[in-house]
Design a protein around this motif. Structure first.
Motif, short mmCIF file in Angstrom:
data_model
loop_
_atom_site.label_atom_id
_atom_site.label_comp_id
_atom_site.label_asym_id
_atom_site.label_seq_id
_atom_site.Cartn_x
_atom_site.Cartn_y
_atom_site.Cartn_z
N VAL A 88 0.84 -1.20 0.00
CA VAL A 88 0.00 0.00 0.00
C VAL A 88 0.87 1.25 0.00
N LEU A 89 1.92 1.26 0.82
CA LEU A 89 2.80 2.41 0.91
C LEU A 89 3.55 2.62 -0.41
N ALA A 90 3.99 1.53 -1.04
CA ALA A 90 4.70 1.65 -2.32
C ALA A 90 3.78 2.24 -3.39
N ARG A 91 2.51 1.82 -3.39
CA ARG A 91 1.56 2.41 -4.34
C ARG A 91 1.40 3.90 -4.09
N ASN A 92 1.36 4.29 -2.82
CA ASN A 92 1.24 5.70 -2.48
C ASN A 92 2.46 6.49 -2.94
N VAL A 93 3.64 5.89 -2.82
CA VAL A 93 4.85 6.57 -3.28
C VAL A 93 4.76 6.84 -4.78
N ALA A 94 4.29 5.85 -5.55
CA ALA A 94 4.14 6.04 -6.99
C ALA A 94 3.16 7.17 -7.29
N LYS A 95 2.07 7.22 -6.56
CA LYS A 95 1.10 8.32 -6.75
C LYS A 95 1.72 9.67 -6.46
N LEU A 96 2.47 9.75 -5.38
CA LEU A 96 3.08 11.01 -4.98
C LEU A 96 4.07 11.51 -6.03
N VAL A 97 4.85 10.59 -6.59
CA VAL A 97 5.79 10.97 -7.64
C VAL A 97 5.04 11.51 -8.84
N ASN A 98 3.94 10.86 -9.21
CA ASN A 98 3.14 11.32 -10.34
C ASN A 98 2.51 12.68 -10.08
N SER B 95 2.75 1.02 -16.65
CA SER B 95 2.75 2.23 -17.47
C SER B 95 2.93 1.91 -18.95
N SER B 96 3.33 0.67 -19.26
CA SER B 96 3.52 0.27 -20.65
C SER B 96 2.26 -0.28 -21.29
N MET B 97 1.16 -0.31 -20.54
CA MET B 97 -0.11 -0.81 -21.08
C MET B 97 -1.20 0.22 -20.89
N SER B 98 -2.34 -0.02 -21.47
CA SER B 98 -3.45 0.92 -21.37
C SER B 98 -4.00 0.99 -19.95
N ARG C 289 0.44 4.07 -12.01
CA ARG C 289 1.38 3.73 -13.08
C ARG C 289 2.54 4.72 -13.10
N LEU C 290 3.75 4.21 -13.27
CA LEU C 290 4.95 5.02 -13.12
C LEU C 290 5.87 4.79 -14.32
N LYS C 291 6.14 5.81 -15.08
CA LYS C 291 6.99 5.66 -16.26
C LYS C 291 8.43 5.36 -15.86
N ALA C 292 9.05 4.44 -16.57
CA ALA C 292 10.42 4.04 -16.27
C ALA C 292 11.38 5.22 -16.40
N SER C 293 11.08 6.16 -17.30
CA SER C 293 11.96 7.31 -17.50
C SER C 293 12.00 8.24 -16.30
N ARG C 294 11.04 8.11 -15.38
CA ARG C 294 10.99 8.96 -14.19
C ARG C 294 11.65 8.30 -12.98
N VAL C 295 12.21 7.10 -13.19
CA VAL C 295 12.77 6.33 -12.08
C VAL C 295 14.26 6.06 -12.33
N PRO D 284 11.15 -0.61 -18.98
CA PRO D 284 9.70 -0.38 -18.95
C PRO D 284 8.88 -1.66 -18.82
N LEU D 285 9.45 -2.80 -19.26
CA LEU D 285 8.71 -4.06 -19.22
C LEU D 285 9.09 -4.94 -18.04
N GLU D 286 10.12 -4.56 -17.28
CA GLU D 286 10.55 -5.37 -16.15
C GLU D 286 10.78 -4.56 -14.88
N GLY D 287 11.05 -3.29 -15.02
CA GLY D 287 11.28 -2.46 -13.85
C GLY D 287 12.74 -2.48 -13.41
N ILE D 288 12.95 -2.43 -12.11
CA ILE D 288 14.29 -2.38 -11.52
C ILE D 288 14.80 -3.80 -11.31
N PRO D 289 16.01 -4.12 -11.75
CA PRO D 289 16.55 -5.47 -11.54
C PRO D 289 16.61 -5.81 -10.05
#
Length: 461
Positions: A351-361, A386-389, A403-409, A430-435
């Motif tokens: 839940v907190l991670a989702r909130n972080v993504a929202k805050l960045v957006n 972010s790579s899908m509809s 949804r969080l664009k890879a270019s912003r991370v 964009p299709l896998e995220g952070i290793p």
């Protein structure tokens, strides 16, 4: 630390084992960026007065007339149209402002870390050297701090006024036009303020730090504050021993203790604060005043209201996050968030991670350190989504604002070695995220050990 280069992005993720330097890098970021923003206008005014006083009166009068006519025409002059004496004033002003900032940076590093800056070097049998470099790309300027056994050496490269002038936008120029001419040198000063703003435009408006020890600090913050207050009356009469706290901790405590009950700024992140209260805390965090008039932080549930010091570690961990979202943080700020997963169940981490993504957006810059595979995986899910509809993402349980664009991370792996810690910027796909190579290796080791245990049990029977 042998190598660490971190770029300022909307979301910066630091991963790696304990004692690998993540907190040091985060603290240096905080020292550099918070000090840069705090006092920037005052530094410019000091520099402007110094540069201004060497110009002859008749030239100053001509400069005001020149700028007044340019403002009246709603036209920002080309750089080469500026008289040389005006260029000299501003070039010296931006240089002196940067020098003053550079000169205070070592002191700020010592304050936030709670140690002389020379102690930030890696401890080895042979003395080591270290350096800290702060680089702005637009406009280009650099501050370099060399740390050795002697006093730190500070070098700088000031921005070129021509580049600063070119970065002055129509909106910047319009702010000057909207200001009434109050005094003879008002145009010169007001334009200088805008040029100084351009020099530090890449810097967050404010930088705030949520330290890893926030749960314990929330449990004991009133005790700490009360002890210091009681002993303050004896200062000078007795040899008072005040515990040494880092600037990161004292800034956090000050921020919490200075919150005023009933005062709420509409520019905060109230919606995200309420999500944490509803979905995780199942109660509300609010401020009130105790009998002595001091701020009191309470946790309100259907069972009653309780001081945060009497609540679980989960509540005291998230209480300052809620308070910062509601009362402290604004769009454009940088939040340095150490170990957001601390004392939290995996479901709560998600839940907190989702909130972080929202805050960045929504415009908050976030730099976080984490050891949690769950927290990182949720961020990765937000990146992949972010790579899908929007519709397809929602079918998987990812809301559009998560949804969080890879270019912003950006992500950085901290790896200890014999020579020190090496910090590597990881690719964010964009299709896998952070290793998650470090987490995956540990999971594989545990799995292999489990297989060996089963084999031994079967052999014994």
């Amino acid at each position: 630390m042998s190598s660490a280069t971190v770029e300022l992005d909307p979301l910066m993720v630091f991963i790696g084992p304990n004692n690998s330097g993540k907190s040091i890098v985060a603290t240096v970021m905080y020292a550099a960026l918070s000090r840069m923003a705090i006092g920037a206008t005052a530094r410019f005014h000091n520099a402007f007065r110094t540069a201004y006083q060497d110009i002859e009166d008749d030239l100053l009068f001509d400069a005001e007339i020149f700028l007044a006519e340019a403002v009246a025409k709603k036209h920002k002059p080309e750089f080469d149209e500026l008289p040389e004496y005006i260029r000299n004033i501003y070039q010296e002003s931006v240089r002196l402002a940067l020098v003053e900032y550079a000169d205070t940076l070592v002191e700020e590093l010592e304050r936030v870390t709670g140690t002389p800056v020379n102690n930030l070097r890696r401890v080895q049998k042979k003395s080591t050297k270290a350096s800290i470099e702060i680089i702005s790309a637009h406009p280009a300027w650099t501050i370099h701090i060399a740390i050795s056994g002697k006093s730190p050496l500070v070098h700088y490269k000031a921005p070129l006024l021509r580049e600063v002038w070119q970065l002055l936008t129509h909106q910047d120029w319009s702010r000057i036009r909207r200001r009434p001419a109050r005094a003879r040198r008002s145009f010169l000063r007001d334009l200088g303020v805008e040029l100084n703003r351009v020099c530090f435009r890449e810097v967050p408006v404010h930088s705030k730090y949520l330290p890893a020890a926030r749960s314990g600090l929330m449990q004991s913050h009133k005790v700490i504050a009360g002890s210091l207050l009681r002993n303050s009356s004896l200062a000078g009469l007795r040899n008072i021993q005040i515990p040494t706290l880092t600037g990161v901790v004292t800034d956090f405590l000050s921020e919490v203790l200075e919150l005023e009950p009933g005062v709420q700024d509409s520019r905060g992140f109230e919606k995200e604060a309420r999500v944490l209260e509803k979905e995780v805390l199942q109660g509300e965090i609010f401020l009130t005043s105790d009998a002595a008039g001091n701020s009191e932080i309470l946790y309100q549930t259907t069972a009653g209201a309780f001081p945060v010091g009497r609540t679980s570690s989960m509540v005291s961990e998230l209480a300052p996050v809620v308070l910062y979202l509601r009362h402290v943080l604004r769009k454009g700020d940088l939040l340095i968030f150490e170990e957001p997963e601390a004392h939290l169940h995996p479901a709560t981490q998600i839940v907190l991670a989702r909130n972080v993504a929202k805050l960045v957006n929504q415009g908050l810059l976030v730099a976080l350190t984490t050891h949690s595979e769950f927290f990182l995986q949720q961020l990765n899910n937000a990146i992949v989504a972010s790579s899908m509809s929007e519709q397809r993402a929602m079918e998987t349980g990812i809301d559009p604002d998560v949804r969080l664009k890879a270019s912003r991370v950006s992500a950085y792996l901290f790896e200890p070695s014999v020579a020190g810690t090496v910090v590597t910027r990881l690719p964010v796909d964009p299709l896998e995220g952070i290793p998650e190579s470090s987490f995956g290796l540990i999971a594989e080791q545990l799995y292999n050990q489990n297989v060996d245990l089963e084999r031994q049990l079967n052999a014994a029977t």
